[in-house]
Design a protein around this motif. Sequence first.
Motif, PDB file in Angstrom:
ATOM      1  N   TYR A  49      42.760  36.676  45.326  1.00  0.00           N
ATOM      2  CA  TYR A  49      43.698  35.716  45.908  1.00  0.00           C
ATOM      3  C   TYR A  49      44.452  35.132  44.734  1.00  0.00           C
ATOM      4  CZ  TYR A  49      40.730  36.827  49.719  1.00  0.00           C
ATOM      5  OH  TYR A  49      40.044  37.552  50.660  1.00  0.00           O
ATOM      6  N   VAL A  50      45.755  35.357  44.722  1.00  0.00           N
ATOM      7  CA  VAL A  50      46.568  35.077  43.548  1.00  0.00           C
ATOM      8  C   VAL A  50      47.801  34.265  43.911  1.00  0.00           C
ATOM      9  CG1 VAL A  50      45.824  37.259  42.472  1.00  0.00           C
ATOM     10  CG2 VAL A  50      47.971  37.184  43.769  1.00  0.00           C
ATOM     11  N   VAL A  51      48.398  33.669  42.869  1.00  0.00           N
ATOM     12  CA  VAL A  51      49.712  33.052  42.998  1.00  0.00           C
ATOM     13  C   VAL A  51      50.701  34.134  42.601  1.00  0.00           C
ATOM     14  CG1 VAL A  51      51.253  31.229  42.201  1.00  0.00           C
ATOM     15  CG2 VAL A  51      48.783  30.782  42.382  1.00  0.00           C
ATOM     16  N   PRO A  52      51.521  34.598  43.538  1.00  0.00           N
ATOM     17  CA  PRO A  52      52.435  35.700  43.231  1.00  0.00           C
ATOM     18  C   PRO A  52      53.526  35.286  42.235  1.00  0.00           C
ATOM     19  CG  PRO A  52      52.906  34.800  45.398  1.00  0.00           C
ATOM     20  CD  PRO A  52      51.667  34.108  44.912  1.00  0.00           C
ATOM     21  N   CYS A  62      47.116  35.963  30.001  1.00  0.00           N
ATOM     22  CA  CYS A  62      46.450  37.079  29.309  1.00  0.00           C
ATOM     23  C   CYS A  62      47.151  38.410  29.576  1.00  0.00           C
ATOM     24  CB  CYS A  62      44.990  37.188  29.759  1.00  0.00           C
ATOM     25  SG  CYS A  62      43.987  35.775  29.267  1.00  0.00           S
ATOM     26  N   SER A  63      47.751  38.527  30.746  1.00  0.00           N
ATOM     27  CA  SER A  63      48.481  39.737  31.158  1.00  0.00           C
ATOM     28  C   SER A  63      49.638  39.298  32.047  1.00  0.00           C
ATOM     29  CB  SER A  63      47.561  40.682  31.938  1.00  0.00           C
ATOM     30  OG  SER A  63      46.475  41.097  31.160  1.00  0.00           O
ATOM     31  N   PRO A  64      50.757  38.896  31.446  1.00  0.00           N
ATOM     32  CA  PRO A  64      51.864  38.335  32.223  1.00  0.00           C
ATOM     33  C   PRO A  64      52.410  39.231  33.333  1.00  0.00           C
ATOM     34  CG  PRO A  64      52.187  37.918  29.890  1.00  0.00           C
ATOM     35  CD  PRO A  64      51.021  38.859  30.014  1.00  0.00           C
ATOM     36  N   GLU A  65      52.136  40.540  33.254  1.00  0.00           N
ATOM     37  CA  GLU A  65      52.594  41.431  34.326  1.00  0.00           C
ATOM     38  C   GLU A  65      51.769  41.237  35.599  1.00  0.00           C
ATOM     39  OE1 GLU A  65      49.362  43.659  32.183  1.00  0.00           O
ATOM     40  OE2 GLU A  65      51.003  42.369  31.575  1.00  0.00           O
ATOM     41  N   LEU A  66      50.631  40.554  35.477  1.00  0.00           N
ATOM     42  CA  LEU A  66      49.780  40.289  36.641  1.00  0.00           C
ATOM     43  C   LEU A  66      50.073  38.914  37.214  1.00  0.00           C
ATOM     44  CD1 LEU A  66      46.333  41.572  35.299  1.00  0.00           C
ATOM     45  CD2 LEU A  66      47.949  42.764  36.800  1.00  0.00           C
ATOM     46  N   PRO A  67      49.925  38.768  38.540  1.00  0.00           N
ATOM     47  CA  PRO A  67      50.081  37.442  39.118  1.00  0.00           C
ATOM     48  C   PRO A  67      48.935  36.536  38.668  1.00  0.00           C
ATOM     49  CG  PRO A  67      49.296  38.979  40.779  1.00  0.00           C
ATOM     50  CD  PRO A  67      49.580  39.780  39.538  1.00  0.00           C
ATOM     51  N   LEU A  68      49.129  35.244  38.810  1.00  0.00           N
ATOM     52  CA  LEU A  68      48.130  34.264  38.393  1.00  0.00           C
ATOM     53  C   LEU A  68      46.911  34.325  39.303  1.00  0.00           C
ATOM     54  CD1 LEU A  68      47.308  31.835  36.654  1.00  0.00           C
ATOM     55  CD2 LEU A  68      48.610  30.391  38.246  1.00  0.00           C
ATOM     56  N   PRO A  69      45.738  34.716  38.769  1.00  0.00           N
ATOM     57  CA  PRO A  69      44.542  34.803  39.606  1.00  0.00           C
ATOM     58  C   PRO A  69      44.011  33.417  39.959  1.00  0.00           C
ATOM     59  CG  PRO A  69      43.994  35.351  37.334  1.00  0.00           C
ATOM     60  CD  PRO A  69      45.477  35.129  37.382  1.00  0.00           C
ATOM     61  N   PHE A  70      43.415  33.316  41.145  1.00  0.00           N
ATOM     62  CA  PHE A  70      42.802  32.066  41.580  1.00  0.00           C
ATOM     63  C   PHE A  70      41.354  32.296  42.013  1.00  0.00           C
ATOM     64  CE2 PHE A  70      41.995  29.098  45.211  1.00  0.00           C
ATOM     65  CZ  PHE A  70      41.776  27.968  44.432  1.00  0.00           C
ATOM     66  N   MET A  71      41.154  33.286  42.879  1.00  0.00           N
ATOM     67  CA  MET A  71      39.828  33.514  43.428  1.00  0.00           C
ATOM     68  C   MET A  71      39.674  35.002  43.716  1.00  0.00           C
ATOM     69  SD  MET A  71      38.014  31.485  46.623  1.00  0.00           S
ATOM     70  CE  MET A  71      39.487  31.447  47.578  1.00  0.00           C
ATOM     71  N   ASN A  72      38.446  35.497  43.576  1.00  0.00           N
ATOM     72  CA  ASN A  72      38.129  36.889  43.896  1.00  0.00           C
ATOM     73  C   ASN A  72      36.801  36.931  44.632  1.00  0.00           C
ATOM     74  OD1 ASN A  72      39.787  37.032  41.263  1.00  0.00           O
ATOM     75  ND2 ASN A  72      39.848  39.121  42.001  1.00  0.00           N
ATOM     76  N   ILE A  73      36.642  37.963  45.451  1.00  0.00           N
ATOM     77  CA  ILE A  73      35.338  38.249  46.046  1.00  0.00           C
ATOM     78  C   ILE A  73      35.025  39.714  45.765  1.00  0.00           C
ATOM     79  CG2 ILE A  73      35.291  36.435  47.780  1.00  0.00           C
ATOM     80  CD1 ILE A  73      36.305  38.417  49.864  1.00  0.00           C
ATOM     81  N   ALA A  74      33.736  39.952  45.495  1.00  0.00           N
ATOM     82  CA  ALA A  74      33.341  41.298  45.091  1.00  0.00           C
ATOM     83  C   ALA A  74      31.982  41.662  45.652  1.00  0.00           C
ATOM     84  CB  ALA A  74      33.301  41.398  43.570  1.00  0.00           C
ATOM     85  N   SER A  75      31.857  42.925  46.016  1.00  0.00           N
ATOM     86  CA  SER A  75      30.565  43.492  46.363  1.00  0.00           C
ATOM     87  C   SER A  75      29.945  43.975  45.068  1.00  0.00           C
ATOM     88  CB  SER A  75      30.762  44.652  47.334  1.00  0.00           C
ATOM     89  OG  SER A  75      29.543  45.300  47.574  1.00  0.00           O
ATOM     90  N   GLN A  76      28.708  43.570  44.830  1.00  0.00           N
ATOM     91  CA  GLN A  76      27.998  43.994  43.637  1.00  0.00           C
ATOM     92  C   GLN A  76      26.677  44.632  44.043  1.00  0.00           C
ATOM     93  OE1 GLN A  76      27.844  40.337  41.352  1.00  0.00           O
ATOM     94  NE2 GLN A  76      29.858  40.736  40.485  1.00  0.00           N
ATOM     95  N   LYS A  77      25.984  45.223  43.090  1.00  0.00           N
ATOM     96  CA  LYS A  77      24.716  45.885  43.398  1.00  0.00           C
ATOM     97  C   LYS A  77      23.745  44.957  44.101  1.00  0.00           C
ATOM     98  CE  LYS A  77      24.641  49.252  39.664  1.00  0.00           C
ATOM     99  NZ  LYS A  77      23.918  49.709  38.471  1.00  0.00           N
ATOM    100  N   SER A  78      23.692  43.715  43.660  1.00  0.00           N
ATOM    101  CA  SER A  78      22.690  42.791  44.183  1.00  0.00           C
ATOM    102  C   SER A  78      23.226  41.815  45.221  1.00  0.00           C
ATOM    103  CB  SER A  78      22.064  42.012  43.031  1.00  0.00           C
ATOM    104  OG  SER A  78      23.059  41.278  42.359  1.00  0.00           O
TER     105      SER A  78
END
Length: 160
Positions: A49-52, A62-78
Amino acid sequence: MRSSATTVASYLKEIPAAWLPAMQKLRTVILEHLPEGYEEVMSYGMIGYVVPHRLYPPGYHCSPELPLPFMNIASQKSGIALYHMGLYADTGLMEWFLNAYREVSVKKPDVGKSCIRFSKPELIPFDLIGKLSERVSVPDWIGLYERSFVPNKNRRSSGK
């Protein structure tokens, strides 16, 4: 699990069946509570979930070509992980979250700098995650981000 999926739909197809209902519910809760302006994208191999760029043209410092990150959700092994940059940047928000978590769970939260890990689907406090999702508007996140992560000389805010 860092995915190479390019769409959220493709990412969801990769999630283990035991975790898919919880991930879908978490995603739904976030989308229902996320303030206007954030966009759902694939980001860093996770659902993000980013600020476009249209709202914050400088993008991520850190990577101006990317939108500003705010939140992420991820499936992990555990289990499932939720990454919320506001928790990392705002000690008051982290304090609020930890206090609120204690009110809804007898289990101590598994929390890192910006990460909340859930090892059992039934332990995910969906209502609390909804409240957390809505606490930081796009303008508030941009301001907090610039104060916390962008050196004064490099601030390039859109002024919003």
